[in-house]
Design an enzyme around this catalytic site. Structure first.
Site, short mmCIF file in Angstrom:
data_model
loop_
_atom_site.label_atom_id
_atom_site.label_comp_id
_atom_site.label_asym_id
_atom_site.label_seq_id
_atom_site.Cartn_x
_atom_site.Cartn_y
_atom_site.Cartn_z
N CYS A 129 0.85 -0.33 -9.41
CA CYS A 129 1.96 0.30 -8.67
C CYS A 129 3.18 0.54 -9.55
O CYS A 129 3.93 1.48 -9.33
CB CYS A 129 2.34 -0.56 -7.47
N GLU A 185 5.73 -3.35 0.53
CA GLU A 185 5.59 -3.22 -0.92
C GLU A 185 4.84 -1.90 -1.16
O GLU A 185 3.62 -1.86 -1.07
CB GLU A 185 4.82 -4.41 -1.49
N VAL A 193 0.86 4.66 5.22
CA VAL A 193 0.43 3.55 6.07
C VAL A 193 1.61 2.59 6.33
O VAL A 193 1.70 2.00 7.40
CB VAL A 193 -0.79 2.82 5.46
N GLY A 194 2.50 2.51 5.38
CA GLY A 194 3.71 1.67 5.57
C GLY A 194 4.45 2.08 6.84
O GLY A 194 4.93 1.23 7.59
N GLY A 208 0.82 -1.20 0.00
CA GLY A 208 0.00 0.00 0.00
C GLY A 208 0.85 1.25 0.00
O GLY A 208 2.00 1.23 -0.47
P1 NAD Z 1 -5.35 0.66 0.71
O1 NAD Z 1 -6.07 1.93 1.00
O2 NAD Z 1 -6.11 -0.52 0.23
O3 NAD Z 1 -4.53 0.31 2.01
C1 NAD Z 1 -3.83 -0.91 2.10
C2 NAD Z 1 -4.14 -1.55 3.44
O4 NAD Z 1 -3.75 -0.69 4.48
C3 NAD Z 1 -5.61 -1.90 3.64
O5 NAD Z 1 -5.72 -3.24 4.00
C4 NAD Z 1 -6.06 -0.97 4.75
O6 NAD Z 1 -6.96 -1.60 5.64
C5 NAD Z 1 -4.77 -0.65 5.47
N1 NAD Z 1 -4.80 0.68 6.06
C6 NAD Z 1 -5.19 1.84 5.46
N2 NAD Z 1 -5.05 2.87 6.31
C7 NAD Z 1 -4.57 2.36 7.47
C8 NAD Z 1 -4.20 2.93 8.73
N3 NAD Z 1 -4.32 4.23 8.97
N4 NAD Z 1 -3.74 2.09 9.69
C9 NAD Z 1 -3.62 0.78 9.45
N5 NAD Z 1 -3.95 0.19 8.29
C10 NAD Z 1 -4.42 0.96 7.31
O7 NAD Z 1 -4.24 0.88 -0.35
P2 NAD Z 1 -3.52 2.19 -0.77
O8 NAD Z 1 -2.65 2.66 0.35
O9 NAD Z 1 -4.46 3.13 -1.42
O10 NAD Z 1 -2.60 1.54 -1.92
C11 NAD Z 1 -2.13 2.26 -2.96
C12 NAD Z 1 -0.64 2.34 -2.88
O11 NAD Z 1 -0.12 1.04 -2.84
C13 NAD Z 1 -0.01 3.01 -4.08
O12 NAD Z 1 1.03 3.84 -3.64
C14 NAD Z 1 0.55 1.85 -4.87
O13 NAD Z 1 1.65 2.18 -5.67
C15 NAD Z 1 0.93 0.92 -3.76
N6 NAD Z 1 1.00 -0.46 -4.25
C16 NAD Z 1 2.20 -1.08 -4.22
C17 NAD Z 1 2.31 -2.36 -4.71
C18 NAD Z 1 3.62 -3.09 -4.70
O14 NAD Z 1 3.60 -4.29 -4.96
N7 NAD Z 1 4.73 -2.44 -4.42
C19 NAD Z 1 1.18 -3.01 -5.21
C20 NAD Z 1 -0.02 -2.35 -5.21
C21 NAD Z 1 -0.12 -1.06 -4.71
#
Ligand code: NAD
Length: 490
Positions: free
Chosen positions: A246, A212, A194-195, A190
């Protein structure tokens, strides 16, 4: 899941691991076979769910999500014995009779937190490695791809041992509750924001993480390319899943003199891929939510739109859109776009492009379109990124023989194929010493003497690699060493 449930779910996974339910290769193989059967029999349910969530075409769901995972499972089934077997290591002469090896051990309980854009791939693909390595697991799919999350939670208990593999659904509060518990490894996909939250929560238990993440993946286009081929490859990667990939090329870098021919090739390619009106094409996706729709659209405000620009909020549709006359400080250049909007950022030359890339966060992927090996080499040698592809896009993610992951702001750690097995395995250093032969080892025991120290240094000291003469000296030393050992042991 309610707040009280997180400890229960996690305890169940720890209990199953401690009970050894995933220890033997046979039970891991069985879980992988069950997973394969689940995917095969429920393929249409997953395809339908992803269509509802993202208007994802069946072609993309099957090729880039479901078949990806199936191939990984087959790879794991074919190679598990080999991957899991103890790996003997080289030893110095004095340890020749002492086996030393690396044991691949499961960590314990793994938490997989998935993102919404490739909801199947981002949960099931890591699951393959987690199971192959012998862990138990809790999967938390993204609540934003709600239909997929519901299907996954429904079918997993029908096919897989639910002590070993559990799916937990819910929003941010559920992820937050889970993150309070102790896991042995967390794989999060994600955003970087959040990471950081995930890493902070993991630090409390000293749990290791694989992150990731995303970011802006640049694509440099050289002057000498076949522009039609480049446009097709570029747009295939950019507009797949409506730009919500991504590793999609985030922005193009080329000389201003390239703009006109690139734009006309892009117009032709969009027509070829999606017809006169992409909105009516069954092969063109939609933004996943109203919030994401508004965010992507806002990035195009006050920009010079060269192609596209249409949108329809009722369908969360944004047309394939190309922006020109882009400045470094424009909103579209300040964050990952993650939608079907492609800025063309003009540079004077390759040096400027390389400097620009190196002045930003390390990208997840980097693309170079050029017929010149020297140009490709410069980008390979002088930049860094999670992955690099020349003269195409996305391809590195489809090869299970390559690690997939980011660097710096785009992530840490990697998976896919054997790299998944390695990511979810602890490499234990094992030495099976000989219970006898203590006389040989006596030089290490006190009382210490200069003679013992010299002997230790002579036997243990590594020798530099050298030419033929060096080899001859080394052979002579080994001979002398063997004679000394023989005398000591006699
Ligand atoms: P998302 O909103 O689905 O969040 C991912 C997870 O984080 C979810 O399960 C959610 O429940 C959890 N989450 C969200 N906010 C949170 C918080 N405050 N506390 C704890 N957990 C929380 O996904 P996103 O963040 O919108 O994803 C998009 C990003 O992910 C983009 O930057 C994209 O490039 C990246 N991405 C990377 C890869 C990779 O393989 N490197 C793949 C897909 C997406």
């Amino acid at each position: 899941m309610s707040t009280a449930e997180a400890p229960v779910v996690v305890k169940r996974a720890h209990d199953a691991f401690r009970a050894g339910k995933t220890r033997s290769l046979e039970c891991r193989r069985k879980l992988l076979e069950d997973l394969l059967r689940m995917i095969t029999e429920k393929e249409q349910d997953f395809v339908e769910a992803m269509r509802k969530d993202l208007n994802k075409p069946e072609f993309e769901s099957v090729s880039y999500e479901i078949d990806f995972a199936k191939n990984d499972i087959i790879d794991a089934l074919n190679n598990l014995d080999n991957w899991a077997k103890p790996q003997q290591v080289e030893r110095p002469l004095h340890m020749m009779g002492t086996p030393a090896y690396i044991q691949h051990q499961p960590y314990g309980v793994v938490l997989i937190i998935g993102a919404w854009n490739y909801p199947f791939q981002l949960t099931v693909l890591p699951l393959v490695g987690v199971i192959a390595a012998g862990n138990t697991v809790i999967i938390k799919p993204s609540e934003i791809a709600q239909e997929f999350a519901t299907v996954l939670a429904k079918v997993v208990p029908q096919y897989l041992d639910n002590d070993c593999v559990q799916v937990v659904n819910g929003g941010v509060e559920v992820t937050t509750d889970l993150l309070k518990e102790r896991f042995d490894h967390i794989l999060y996909t994600g955003s970087g924001v959040v990471g950081r939250i995930v890493m902070e929560a993991a630090a409390k238990h000293l749990t290791q993480v694989t992150l990731e993440l995303g970011g802006k993946s640049p694509c440099f286009i050289d002057d000498d390319v076949d522009i039609n081929t480049v446009a097709r490859r570029l747009l295939w990667g950019k507009f797949m899943n409506a730009g919500q990939t991504c590793i999609a090329p985030d922005y193009v870098m080329c000389k201003r003199s390239m703009n006109d021919k690139l734009l006309s090739a892009i117009v032709e390619t969009i027509k070829e891929f999606y017809g006169e009106d992409p909105k009516t094409s069954p092969d063109y996706g939609r933004m996943v939510s109203d919030r994401h729709f508004q965010r992507v659209l806002s990035l195009t405000k006050n920009s010079k739109i060269a192609i596209g620009g249409d949108s329809d909020a009722s369908q969360r549709y944004i047309a394939p859109t190309i922006i020109t006359d882009v400045k470094d400080s424009d909103p579209v250049m300040l964050e990952e776009i993650f939608g079907p909007v492609l800025p063309i950022f003009n540079v004077h030359n390759m040096d400027e492009a390389i400097d620009f890339i190196n002045s930003k966060s390390k990208p997840l992927a980097l693309y170079v379109m050029s017929n010149s090996k020297a140009v490709i080499k410069r980008f390979t040698d002088e930049t860094t990124s999670g992955g690099l592809v020349s003269n195409d896009v996305l391809l590195h993610a489809g090869l299970t023989t390559l690690p997939f992951g980011g660097i710096g702001a785009s992530g840490m750690g990697c998976y896919h194929g054997k790299f998944s097995f390695d990511t979810f395995s602890h490499k234990r250093a094992c030495v099976n010493a000989n219970p006898g032969m203590d006389k040989l080892l006596s030089m290490r025991y006190p009382p210490y003497t200069t003679g013992k120290l010299n002997m230790m240094r002579w036997i243990l000291g590594k020798k530099r690699k050298s030419g033929l003469f060096g080899w001859a000296v080394a052979a002579a030393l080994i001979g002398v060493c063997a004679v000394v050992l023989f005398m000591v042991l006699k």
